[in-house]
Design a protein around this motif. Structure first.
Motif, mmCIF file in Angstrom:
data_model
loop_
_atom_site.group_PDB
_atom_site.id
_atom_site.type_symbol
_atom_site.label_atom_id
_atom_site.label_comp_id
_atom_site.label_asym_id
_atom_site.label_seq_id
_atom_site.Cartn_x
_atom_site.Cartn_y
_atom_site.Cartn_z
ATOM 1 N N ALA A 101 70.261 44.568 -48.289
ATOM 2 C CA ALA A 101 70.892 44.266 -47.000
ATOM 3 C C ALA A 101 70.533 45.336 -45.975
ATOM 4 C CB ALA A 101 72.408 44.175 -47.167
ATOM 5 N N ARG A 102 70.549 46.605 -46.405
ATOM 6 C CA ARG A 102 70.182 47.698 -45.488
ATOM 7 C C ARG A 102 68.720 47.585 -45.069
ATOM 8 N NH1 ARG A 102 73.297 50.477 -49.280
ATOM 9 N NH2 ARG A 102 75.262 51.254 -48.416
ATOM 10 N N ARG A 103 67.844 47.250 -46.004
ATOM 11 C CA ARG A 103 66.415 47.122 -45.672
ATOM 12 C C ARG A 103 66.190 46.028 -44.638
ATOM 13 N NH1 ARG A 103 61.935 47.999 -50.058
ATOM 14 N NH2 ARG A 103 62.464 50.100 -50.701
ATOM 15 N N PHE A 104 66.803 44.877 -44.868
ATOM 16 C CA PHE A 104 66.651 43.783 -43.908
ATOM 17 C C PHE A 104 67.298 44.141 -42.572
ATOM 18 C CE2 PHE A 104 66.063 40.542 -47.503
ATOM 19 C CZ PHE A 104 64.706 40.457 -47.291
ATOM 20 N N ARG B 255 67.146 35.051 -42.142
ATOM 21 C CA ARG B 255 67.717 34.198 -43.190
ATOM 22 C C ARG B 255 66.761 33.068 -43.562
ATOM 23 N NH1 ARG B 255 73.719 34.125 -43.964
ATOM 24 N NH2 ARG B 255 74.500 36.014 -43.017
ATOM 25 N N ALA B 256 66.009 32.575 -42.595
ATOM 26 C CA ALA B 256 65.074 31.484 -42.866
ATOM 27 C C ALA B 256 63.794 31.976 -43.547
ATOM 28 C CB ALA B 256 64.726 30.760 -41.566
ATOM 29 N N GLU B 257 63.330 33.154 -43.189
ATOM 30 C CA GLU B 257 62.036 33.647 -43.654
ATOM 31 C C GLU B 257 62.087 34.494 -44.924
ATOM 32 O OE1 GLU B 257 59.019 32.826 -42.293
ATOM 33 O OE2 GLU B 257 60.201 31.452 -41.038
ATOM 34 N N ASN B 258 63.281 34.861 -45.392
ATOM 35 C CA ASN B 258 63.404 35.745 -46.547
ATOM 36 C C ASN B 258 64.291 35.129 -47.610
ATOM 37 O OD1 ASN B 258 62.069 38.361 -45.544
ATOM 38 N ND2 ASN B 258 63.466 37.837 -43.886
ATOM 39 N N ASP B 259 64.017 35.482 -48.842
ATOM 40 C CA ASP B 259 64.859 35.061 -49.956
ATOM 41 C C ASP B 259 66.097 35.954 -49.942
ATOM 42 O OD1 ASP B 259 66.077 34.382 -52.319
ATOM 43 O OD2 ASP B 259 64.369 34.893 -53.600
ATOM 44 N N MET B 260 67.206 35.403 -49.540
ATOM 45 C CA MET B 260 68.436 36.180 -49.371
ATOM 46 C C MET B 260 69.385 36.034 -50.560
ATOM 47 S SD MET B 260 67.895 37.578 -46.409
ATOM 48 C CE MET B 260 69.254 38.059 -45.367
ATOM 49 N N ARG B 261 68.921 35.412 -51.650
ATOM 50 C CA ARG B 261 69.811 35.169 -52.793
ATOM 51 C C ARG B 261 70.317 36.457 -53.431
ATOM 52 N NH1 ARG B 261 66.125 30.933 -55.858
ATOM 53 N NH2 ARG B 261 64.676 32.487 -55.090
ATOM 54 N N LYS B 262 69.533 37.524 -53.409
ATOM 55 C CA LYS B 262 69.944 38.783 -54.039
ATOM 56 C C LYS B 262 70.298 39.850 -52.998
ATOM 57 C CE LYS B 262 67.467 37.938 -58.282
ATOM 58 N NZ LYS B 262 66.457 38.391 -59.224
ATOM 59 N N VAL B 263 70.656 39.383 -51.801
ATOM 60 C CA VAL B 263 71.008 40.270 -50.698
ATOM 61 C C VAL B 263 72.495 40.111 -50.399
ATOM 62 C CG1 VAL B 263 70.601 40.751 -48.241
ATOM 63 C CG2 VAL B 263 68.696 40.062 -49.702
ATOM 64 N N ASP B 264 73.173 41.208 -50.133
ATOM 65 C CA ASP B 264 74.555 41.149 -49.676
ATOM 66 C C ASP B 264 74.509 40.714 -48.209
ATOM 67 O OD1 ASP B 264 77.139 41.590 -48.758
ATOM 68 O OD2 ASP B 264 77.379 43.503 -49.791
ATOM 69 N N VAL B 265 74.526 39.408 -47.988
ATOM 70 C CA VAL B 265 74.339 38.871 -46.633
ATOM 71 C C VAL B 265 75.514 39.215 -45.708
ATOM 72 C CG1 VAL B 265 72.708 37.047 -47.231
ATOM 73 C CG2 VAL B 265 75.147 36.570 -47.319
ATOM 74 N N VAL B 266 76.691 39.391 -46.278
ATOM 75 C CA VAL B 266 77.840 39.792 -45.457
ATOM 76 C C VAL B 266 77.597 41.193 -44.903
ATOM 77 C CG1 VAL B 266 80.319 40.314 -45.505
ATOM 78 C CG2 VAL B 266 79.439 38.282 -46.685
ATOM 79 N N PHE C 236 74.616 42.667 -44.562
ATOM 80 C CA PHE C 236 73.500 42.527 -43.621
ATOM 81 C C PHE C 236 74.027 42.130 -42.244
ATOM 82 C CE2 PHE C 236 70.583 39.343 -41.670
ATOM 83 C CZ PHE C 236 69.569 40.194 -41.283
ATOM 84 N N HIS C 237 74.877 41.111 -42.211
ATOM 85 C CA HIS C 237 75.435 40.639 -40.945
ATOM 86 C C HIS C 237 76.279 41.725 -40.281
ATOM 87 C CE1 HIS C 237 77.151 37.882 -37.988
ATOM 88 N NE2 HIS C 237 78.326 38.421 -38.286
ATOM 89 N N GLU C 238 77.100 42.410 -41.083
ATOM 90 C CA GLU C 238 77.958 43.468 -40.531
ATOM 91 C C GLU C 238 77.128 44.558 -39.865
ATOM 92 O OE1 GLU C 238 81.194 46.812 -41.977
ATOM 93 O OE2 GLU C 238 80.738 45.166 -43.333
ATOM 94 N N LEU C 239 76.049 44.986 -40.509
ATOM 95 C CA LEU C 239 75.177 46.011 -39.926
ATOM 96 C C LEU C 239 74.473 45.487 -38.676
ATOM 97 C CD1 LEU C 239 73.566 47.480 -43.167
ATOM 98 C CD2 LEU C 239 75.330 48.559 -41.753
#
Length: 146
Positions: free
Chosen positions: A13-16, A39-50, A52-55
């Motif tokens: 999440a930090r990297r993205f 979100r469309a261009e990357n595989d976000m299945r193993k990312v803490d998307v919440v 990512f959004h917060e940052l």
């Protein structure tokens, strides 16, 4: 109750977020467009998307306050930092302020790791020094408890 996100999901999440905020800094593109693209261009299945959004939303919302907090720790003007260093310091400072659940040492270490991957050769040393000074200002109670 769902399990807490893994450290690797947070790291991703930090990297993205770093890449997305870099794009925001350079192009000034609207954040919702950048987020939709990531979100469309990357595989976000193993990312803490919440996270990512917060940052992605939190750093720009508090950018002036964040910059004012780490700027005294710089040995040069804010404008002279590389764009990558600036994003890493902004993410780390945001986490120091907003994410008290993340130990300051983890915040510093994650900033160092981002700098090693994305920054110039020795920028990780610089990021380490600046975030350490930010921690002393933002996390005095936590540091004192150690």
């Amino acid at each position: 109750m769902s399990a807490a996100p893994s450290p690797s999901a947070r790291r991703k999440a930090r990297r993205f977020a770093l890449q997305a905020l870099y794009q925001w800094q350079l192009a000034g593109q609207p954040l919702h467009e950048i987020e939709a693209h990531f979100r469309a261009e990357n595989d976000m299945r193993k990312v803490d998307v919440v996270y990512f959004h917060e940052l992605l939303v939190g750093v720009p919302r508090r950018v002036d306050e964040i910059d004012a907090l780490f700027e005294p720790a710089l040995d040069r003007r804010l404008q002279e930092l590389s764009q990558i260093e600036k994003v890493i310091l902004r993410i780390g400072t945001f986490e120091m302020l907003e994410r008290l659940d993340v130990p300051y040492r983890v915040v510093i270490n994650e900033g160092i790791e981002l700098a090693k991957v994305f920054g110039a050769e020795d920028s990780f040393k610089y990021v380490n020094g600046v975030l350490d000074k930010v921690a002393r200002r933002c996390r005095q109670a936590e540091i004192g408890a150690r």
